[in-house]
Design an enzyme around this catalytic site. Sequence first.
Site, PDB file in Angstrom:
ATOM      1  CG  HIS A  85      -2.873 -83.336   8.629  1.00 43.06           C
ATOM      2  ND1 HIS A  85      -2.847 -83.273  10.002  1.00 43.06           N
ATOM      3  CD2 HIS A  85      -2.310 -82.191   8.196  1.00 43.06           C
ATOM      4  CE1 HIS A  85      -2.319 -82.121  10.381  1.00 43.06           C
ATOM      5  NE2 HIS A  85      -1.982 -81.449   9.303  1.00 43.06           N
ATOM      6  CE  LYS A 118     -13.350 -92.257  15.999  1.00 44.17           C
ATOM      7  NZ  LYS A 118     -11.981 -91.796  16.200  1.00 44.17           N
ATOM      8  NE  ARG A 119     -17.090 -84.607   9.194  1.00 42.48           N
ATOM      9  CZ  ARG A 119     -17.032 -83.570   8.369  1.00 42.48           C
ATOM     10  NH1 ARG A 119     -16.583 -82.405   8.781  1.00 42.48           N
ATOM     11  NH2 ARG A 119     -17.458 -83.681   7.121  1.00 42.48           N
ATOM     12  CE  LYS A 158     -12.465 -89.930  10.688  1.00 44.50           C
ATOM     13  NZ  LYS A 158     -11.243 -89.622  11.444  1.00 44.50           N
ATOM     14  CB  THR A 206      -6.461 -85.202  18.002  1.00 43.72           C
ATOM     15  OG1 THR A 206      -7.522 -84.915  17.096  1.00 43.72           O
ATOM     16  CG2 THR A 206      -5.138 -84.916  17.339  1.00 43.72           C
ATOM     17  CE  LYS A 249      -8.995 -83.095  21.080  1.00 47.47           C
ATOM     18  NZ  LYS A 249      -9.682 -82.733  19.836  1.00 47.47           N
TER      19      LYS A 249
HETATM   20  C1  26Q Z   1      -9.402 -80.788   0.585  1.00 46.40           C
HETATM   21  C2  26Q Z   1      -9.685 -80.270  -0.664  1.00 46.40           C
HETATM   22  C3  26Q Z   1     -10.926 -79.735  -0.937  1.00 46.40           C
HETATM   23  C4  26Q Z   1     -11.875 -79.677   0.090  1.00 46.40           C
HETATM   24  C5  26Q Z   1     -11.576 -80.179   1.355  1.00 46.40           C
HETATM   25  C6  26Q Z   1     -10.342 -80.737   1.598  1.00 46.40           C
HETATM   26  C7  26Q Z   1     -10.037 -81.278   2.952  1.00 46.40           C
HETATM   27  C8  26Q Z   1     -10.480 -80.645   4.093  1.00 46.40           C
HETATM   28  C9  26Q Z   1     -10.199 -81.147   5.344  1.00 46.40           C
HETATM   29  C10 26Q Z   1      -9.283 -82.429   3.105  1.00 46.40           C
HETATM   30  C11 26Q Z   1      -8.985 -82.925   4.365  1.00 46.40           C
HETATM   31  C12 26Q Z   1      -9.442 -82.283   5.503  1.00 46.40           C
HETATM   32  C13 26Q Z   1      -9.170 -82.758   6.873  1.00 46.40           C
HETATM   33  C14 26Q Z   1      -8.357 -83.735   7.184  1.00 46.40           C
HETATM   34  C15 26Q Z   1      -8.158 -84.171   8.573  1.00 46.40           C
HETATM   35  O1  26Q Z   1      -8.791 -83.663   9.495  1.00 46.40           O
HETATM   36  N1  26Q Z   1      -7.271 -85.142   8.809  1.00 46.40           N
HETATM   37  C16 26Q Z   1      -7.037 -85.606  10.163  1.00 46.40           C
HETATM   38  O2  26Q Z   1      -5.995 -84.828  10.725  1.00 46.40           O
HETATM   39  C17 26Q Z   1      -5.827 -85.114  12.104  1.00 46.40           C
HETATM   40  C18 26Q Z   1      -4.789 -84.163  12.651  1.00 46.40           C
HETATM   41  O3  26Q Z   1      -3.522 -84.520  12.193  1.00 46.40           O
HETATM   42  C19 26Q Z   1      -5.440 -86.558  12.310  1.00 46.40           C
HETATM   43  O4  26Q Z   1      -5.408 -86.813  13.689  1.00 46.40           O
HETATM   44  C20 26Q Z   1      -6.451 -87.491  11.642  1.00 46.40           C
HETATM   45  O5  26Q Z   1      -5.983 -88.821  11.703  1.00 46.40           O
HETATM   46  C21 26Q Z   1      -6.639 -87.074  10.184  1.00 46.40           C
HETATM   47  O6  26Q Z   1      -7.652 -87.846   9.584  1.00 46.40           O
END
Ligand code: 26Q
Length: 812
Positions: free
Chosen positions: A356, A544-545, A550, A652, A656
């Site tokens: 991702h 978004k976050r 972004k 995503t 929406k």
């Molecule tokens: C990793 C290690 C330790 C702590 C936290 C994490 C961690 C947690 C969540 C790393 C990444 C995430 C989330 C990533 C994420 O949401 N990516 C998004 O995924 C979406 C679904 O595929 C995409 O649409 C977005 O582009 C992408 O940024």
Amino acid sequence: MPKAYTKLELKKGIEEKMQRHFGRSISEAKPEQVFRACVFLIRDIMSRKRFADNSKRGEGERQLHYMSLEFLLGRSLEKNAFNLGILPELRGAISDLGFDPDGVINVEPDAGLGNGGLGRLAACYLEALTTLNMPATGYSICYEYGIFKQKIIDGRQEELPDNWMEKGRSWLSQNIDEAKEVRFGGTLHKYWSEDGRMMVSHTDYTPVMAVPLDIAVVGYKTDHVNTLRLWSAQSPEPIDMDLFSRGEHIKALERRAMAEVITKVLYPADDNYEGKLLRLKQQYFFASATVQDIVGKHLSRHGTLSNFADLHVLHINDTHPTLAIAEFMRILLDEHGYEWDAAFDLVSRSFAYTNHTVMVEALERWPQRIISGLLPRIWEILCEINNRFCARVAEAFPGDPGKVAQMAVVWDGEVRMANLCAAVSYKINGVSALHTEILRSDVFKNFNALMPEKFVNVTNGIDHRRWLAQINPGLAELVKSLIGPGYLKNASDLTKLLKYTGDAAVLEGLARIKRENKERLSNLVFEASGIKADPDSVFDVQVKRLHEYKRQLLKVMHIISLYHRIIDNPDIEMRPVTFIFGAKAASSYRIAKQIIRLINSLAAEVNADPRVRGRIKIVFMENYRVTLAESLIPATEISEQISIAGKEASGTGNMKFMMNGALTIGTLDGANVEMAELVGRENIFIFGLLAEEAARLERSQSYNPLHLYDTNPRLRRVIDHLKSGFSDGVAYGDIADSLLFGQGGQRPDRYMLLADFEEYSRAFTRAMEAYDEPAGWNAASLVNIAKSGHFAADRSVSEYCGGIWGISPAGN
Ligand code: 26Q
């Protein structure tokens, strides 16, 4: 076909639950109790379905196990009632009992068991899998506290714990008899068995119990029911009365607390890796319990693991569940007497992996010393996988030792989770066409050279039943009146709307629905913030976050320049726009938090400036989450998707908004590329550097934002405004410096805001000009809705089922 329930039956059911669980009649009940009675009733309906469904399940079909450290469910009462086809009846029943249905629905807290896109995607996919009758189980962690609650105090983000279980636990059913033991630390002993095999025994470890809490998942108008299994950590130590009496109870309690802290809280970092020991414990706890569960069930049914890979696929949602690979090897080698090659063959036919992110700082790399101390046997297995894989790489690329360095799983004291996934999984997919191309040509270039057959694309999708029909009933009604209800099961039917793009009555109807949604949102904004968002203004939304890539800051800079224009020409005619932001920043992400504060400083100044006269309003909505998105998205006219090209894997939210008739201002990044191809450039406002161009600029190190600052007076004035500060007395010199000079060793303006500033501003102007022509705007809006069926999760999930998982509908 599922059984239908009448309003009367539901009413009786709610009363019955009320008596049974709360020992009172409806007339004495509070909305909270009505909510819980509704949950118990819906759970009963789902259990009955599950019972009927289980008896139909075949023994010989392949099943999916979707492993994700995050499932961002949001609320479930309305969703489940919708999918069961009884939402109007349930609302009616609640009403007849003398309660406001919205009041009861609003009791439910969001199950915020995720950060953002990745977690919400998992929730959408489980819904679609179930609607498509696929045999699938979701696995995750039952965090006691989900993503933090955001409060804005004096413009700044404050984080409060999200105690969702208090009211949200009613959906969970505990299955203590299926608990698993997970082992941490300890010592390994090697010895030879009588038949000459090396055996490993593990002593002095710390055991933690993984207790499953299950949530039933219903599909839309189908009898199929799947399960989301959430693991909760419990100490296996009983409260020892002996220790108590000997005064050692504190020590015992400490050990208990140590175990139970594992599932206390979701890490709120999104797309940013932090090598925290507790996070690793969460990951192994999750991976071990899940693999034990799957293997245990398989063995009790089949008595052998030799047919495992034919009957199961374990999907790894980003690298977070990767330790499952090593854990499965451990179980096969140490508990079932497998030889390495046979075990590895089985494992490498069982796992598939979705990536991702392409951001290097988000790729998980765990320090060897943390892994080897916490998981000694897993560490040995990782080393063995690495040795064998490196040998294979060396053989495939003779005379090129650099390849081994790049592709190794263990290197330089670190375990690289993405490389492990790429080395072992039988499929790897990206989440949009552009993203997958970047995986092939850049992130996993060497892996693609060695095993190109592993790489596939599956562009993300969303649950269109929730994100269109449920959250936008007005639009759903219009769509149904034009093309019937078939689109709910078959989203590509939405293209049938295309024949109405010239129909004035339909377009007016569409505009009226948007207007009503805007009025509703305007009330909500006023309640939440005291700001009057005029429904006659354009609603322009970026939610978004908060992340630098972004580029919320790009939008801020553009608003500042619009503000300057008003200050310079107080009487300038400008269509009023309400700019709405919503974003959580990871707790440790300093610049992201500053940007939130900046938005609030700017809002305070602009909203209070009498010269502006309502032409610009800025709203920062606190605590952006699934439920808030559900109110914002139907009311949005302009969707801001403006990441630097090449960095947003898919997005995503973009889908929406499109599905709810917003027009997008966006870069050619992630799934925006596919959106633009579908709707045509006349129905989307594309601007900015291409991914290729941005990557080239980055590589050549020739990007010079200072030059843009020096030569573009409009831009210079915006950045100077950041430096000199706002009416609240707060200045943002750090942000200005990071744009012009770079901060903390980073290159200046890493995400090229200055490079895209002028084009962004022109794209916005184009959007405003288009808005001046309502018929054209509404037609474009309808085209967006009509083409959005491509982004239904049903389509994505069908592609996964066919191209990756090899599964088909249950009982077929
Ligand atoms: C990793 C290690 C330790 C702590 C936290 C994490 C961690 C947690 C969540 C790393 C990444 C995430 C989330 C990533 C994420 O949401 N990516 C998004 O995924 C979406 C679904 O595929 C995409 O649409 C977005 O582009 C992408 O940024």
